[in-house]
Design a protein around this motif. Structure first.
Motif, short mmCIF file in Angstrom:
data_model
loop_
_atom_site.label_atom_id
_atom_site.label_comp_id
_atom_site.label_asym_id
_atom_site.label_seq_id
_atom_site.Cartn_x
_atom_site.Cartn_y
_atom_site.Cartn_z
N ARG A 120 1.06 -1.18 -0.01
CA ARG A 120 0.03 0.03 0.03
C ARG A 120 1.02 1.13 0.14
O ARG A 120 1.91 1.56 0.50
N VAL A 121 0.36 2.31 -0.64
CA VAL A 121 1.12 3.46 -0.64
C VAL A 121 0.13 4.63 -0.51
O VAL A 121 -0.87 4.62 -0.75
N ALA A 122 0.86 5.77 0.19
CA ALA A 122 0.01 6.75 0.38
C ALA A 122 -0.62 7.49 -0.88
O ALA A 122 0.15 7.80 -1.59
N ALA A 123 -1.83 8.02 -0.44
CA ALA A 123 -2.43 8.78 -1.84
C ALA A 123 -1.96 10.28 -1.49
O ALA A 123 -1.60 10.91 -0.44
N GLU A 124 -1.70 11.03 -2.66
CA GLU A 124 -1.45 12.43 -2.62
C GLU A 124 -2.20 13.25 -3.78
O GLU A 124 -2.01 13.00 -4.84
N VAL A 125 -3.14 13.95 -3.32
CA VAL A 125 -3.95 14.52 -4.47
C VAL A 125 -4.11 16.20 -4.19
O VAL A 125 -3.80 16.68 -3.08
N PRO A 126 -4.55 16.99 -5.25
CA PRO A 126 -4.63 18.21 -5.07
C PRO A 126 -6.11 18.49 -4.30
O PRO A 126 -7.10 17.86 -4.48
N VAL A 127 -5.87 19.17 -3.15
CA VAL A 127 -7.18 19.70 -2.41
C VAL A 127 -7.12 21.08 -2.43
O VAL A 127 -6.40 21.92 -1.94
N PRO A 142 -11.91 30.68 -4.47
CA PRO A 142 -10.49 29.68 -4.40
C PRO A 142 -9.59 30.57 -3.62
O PRO A 142 -9.33 31.56 -3.81
N PHE A 143 -9.00 29.84 -2.70
CA PHE A 143 -8.09 30.29 -1.71
C PHE A 143 -6.53 29.84 -2.10
O PHE A 143 -5.71 30.57 -2.08
N GLY A 144 -6.52 28.48 -2.11
CA GLY A 144 -5.16 27.84 -2.47
C GLY A 144 -5.34 26.36 -2.58
O GLY A 144 -6.50 25.70 -2.31
N ILE A 145 -4.29 25.72 -3.16
CA ILE A 145 -4.41 24.22 -3.64
C ILE A 145 -3.42 23.77 -2.70
O ILE A 145 -2.25 24.10 -2.97
N MET A 146 -3.56 22.82 -1.90
CA MET A 146 -2.48 21.92 -1.10
C MET A 146 -2.51 20.61 -1.77
O MET A 146 -3.52 19.90 -1.62
N MET A 147 -1.21 19.94 -1.62
CA MET A 147 -1.33 18.63 -1.75
C MET A 147 -1.39 17.87 -0.32
O MET A 147 -0.70 18.19 0.29
N ALA A 148 -2.30 16.80 -0.44
CA ALA A 148 -2.47 16.20 0.71
C ALA A 148 -3.06 14.89 0.57
O ALA A 148 -3.59 14.55 -0.48
N PRO A 156 -15.77 15.68 -4.37
CA PRO A 156 -14.88 15.16 -5.31
C PRO A 156 -14.79 15.87 -6.74
O PRO A 156 -15.64 16.30 -7.10
N ALA A 157 -13.40 16.05 -7.34
CA ALA A 157 -13.24 16.66 -8.66
C ALA A 157 -12.29 16.13 -9.39
O ALA A 157 -11.39 16.70 -9.71
N GLU A 158 -12.60 14.97 -10.07
CA GLU A 158 -11.84 14.46 -11.27
C GLU A 158 -10.10 14.28 -10.70
O GLU A 158 -9.39 14.90 -11.24
N GLY A 159 -10.18 13.40 -9.74
CA GLY A 159 -8.87 13.19 -9.21
C GLY A 159 -8.17 13.99 -8.19
O GLY A 159 -7.19 14.05 -7.67
N ALA A 160 -9.08 15.09 -7.81
CA ALA A 160 -9.04 16.02 -6.91
C ALA A 160 -10.03 16.14 -6.10
O ALA A 160 -10.96 15.42 -6.11
N VAL A 161 -10.01 17.08 -5.00
CA VAL A 161 -10.92 17.31 -4.09
C VAL A 161 -11.22 18.82 -3.84
O VAL A 161 -10.12 19.44 -3.52
N ARG A 162 -12.42 19.31 -3.56
CA ARG A 162 -12.63 20.61 -3.32
C ARG A 162 -13.26 20.63 -1.94
O ARG A 162 -14.10 19.79 -1.50
N LEU A 163 -12.72 21.58 -1.10
CA LEU A 163 -12.95 21.75 0.25
C LEU A 163 -13.45 23.31 0.24
O LEU A 163 -12.78 24.17 0.48
N ALA A 164 -15.09 23.24 0.37
CA ALA A 164 -15.59 24.62 0.46
C ALA A 164 -16.02 24.92 1.85
O ALA A 164 -16.67 23.90 2.55
N VAL A 165 -15.37 25.80 2.31
CA VAL A 165 -15.41 26.16 3.61
C VAL A 165 -16.49 27.61 3.65
O VAL A 165 -15.96 28.61 3.09
N GLU A 166 -17.61 27.52 4.51
CA GLU A 166 -18.56 28.86 4.66
C GLU A 166 -18.01 29.28 5.89
O GLU A 166 -18.29 28.58 6.92
#
Length: 281
Positions: free
Chosen positions: A37-44, A52-58, A90-100
């Protein structure tokens, strides 16, 4: 303690994947095929108020905790009650984190949104103005005294809570321990800053008192790790690796007890040694 994938909605990539491997022994050159098993690393992508504020690899695990911790340590909110909702999409291999969020400071922080993707190892990627460097508020009150045995106990328990690292040997961990060394929360990520933000978020959501425990991280103690801990209100940071010179300077300025090179047989104090209670066995 929950597994790291337990809180993820459908469509979000899993926190680990399986990869084929070939292992070759140095002694005899024998090759063995297998998999691990290997750790996942995706754009968040983090959005505040839809902007949009920024994209972190997480690592896509414990992302609601990450939203809370990141919002606090970036200075977008001052308290967890200013976060109205968090949506993980989810967003095509990435993730959107919408914070209100609510609060008058939102627009100012949206104006200084990160200019580029935050790399896994970077805590400041995309900050293009020196005035925007993170700076925690000064210390309030006395820092807690921590027994040496509590640090030893927390270090011994940390591995048990690192489910992702047990499977992949590729992620950092951050743990919250009580002043007697009981580990209550562990969060993991391929990025050490992300792991600490996730832990801070978990503590915020659980209503933990920052003065009631300490943080242990499985990385070096860079200055932004000290800043993040201090922003949360924690006054004791224990790191597996050594701190940087700037981290020591900030620990002194913020009066954060800073311990590094923490091993099972010893720990090195860089600030606040007088607050570590070294009781004999």
């Amino acid at each position: 303690m929950a597994r790291p994938d337990d809180d993820m909605p459908p469509g979000v990539p899993p926190a680990t994947a399986t990869a084929g491997t070939v292992t070759i022994g140095f002694a005899d050159g024998t090759a063995r095929a297998g998999e691990r098993r290997v750790a996942a690393e995706v754009p968040v992508q983090v959005l505040f108020g839809g902007v949009p504020f920024g994209i972190m690899m997480a690592t896509p695990a414990d992302l609601e905790d990450f939203a809370y911790g990141f919002s606090l340590t970036e200075g977008v909110v001052a308290a967890p009650g200013e976060i109205r909702a968090v949506a993980i999409e989810p967003a095509e291999g990435a993730v959107r984190l919408a914070v209100e969020v609510v609060g008058a400071r939102l627009q100012a922080h949206l104006a200084r949104k990160r200019a580029m993707t935050g790399r896994t190892s970077c805590g400041l990627c995309g900050v293009d103005d020196l005035a925007a460097l993170p700076r925690a508020a000064g210390p309030a009150g006395d820092a807690p005294r921590v027994a040496l045995r509590a640090i030893e106990r927390a270090l011994g328990a940390l591995d048990e809570g690192q489910h992702l690292n047990a499977a992949t040997r590729a992620v950092h961990g951050a743990a919250w321990a009580t002043l007697d060394g009981e580990v209550l929360d562990v969060r993991e990520d391929v990025g050490r800053h992300n792991a600490l933000d996730k832990l801070i978020g978990a503590c915020l959501r659980a209503g933990r008192n920052p003065g009631s425990g300490f943080v242990v991280v499985t990385s070096r103690a860079s200055f932004e790790m000290v800043e993040k801990a201090a922003t949360f209100g924690c006054r004791t940071l224990v790191a597996i690796s050594a701190p940087t010179a700037l981290a020591i300077d900030r620990a002194r300025a913020l009066d954060v007890t800073l311990a590094g090179i923490a091993r099972r047989d010893s720990v090195t104090l860089f600030h606040g040694a007088e607050r570590i209670l070294a009781d004999p066995r």
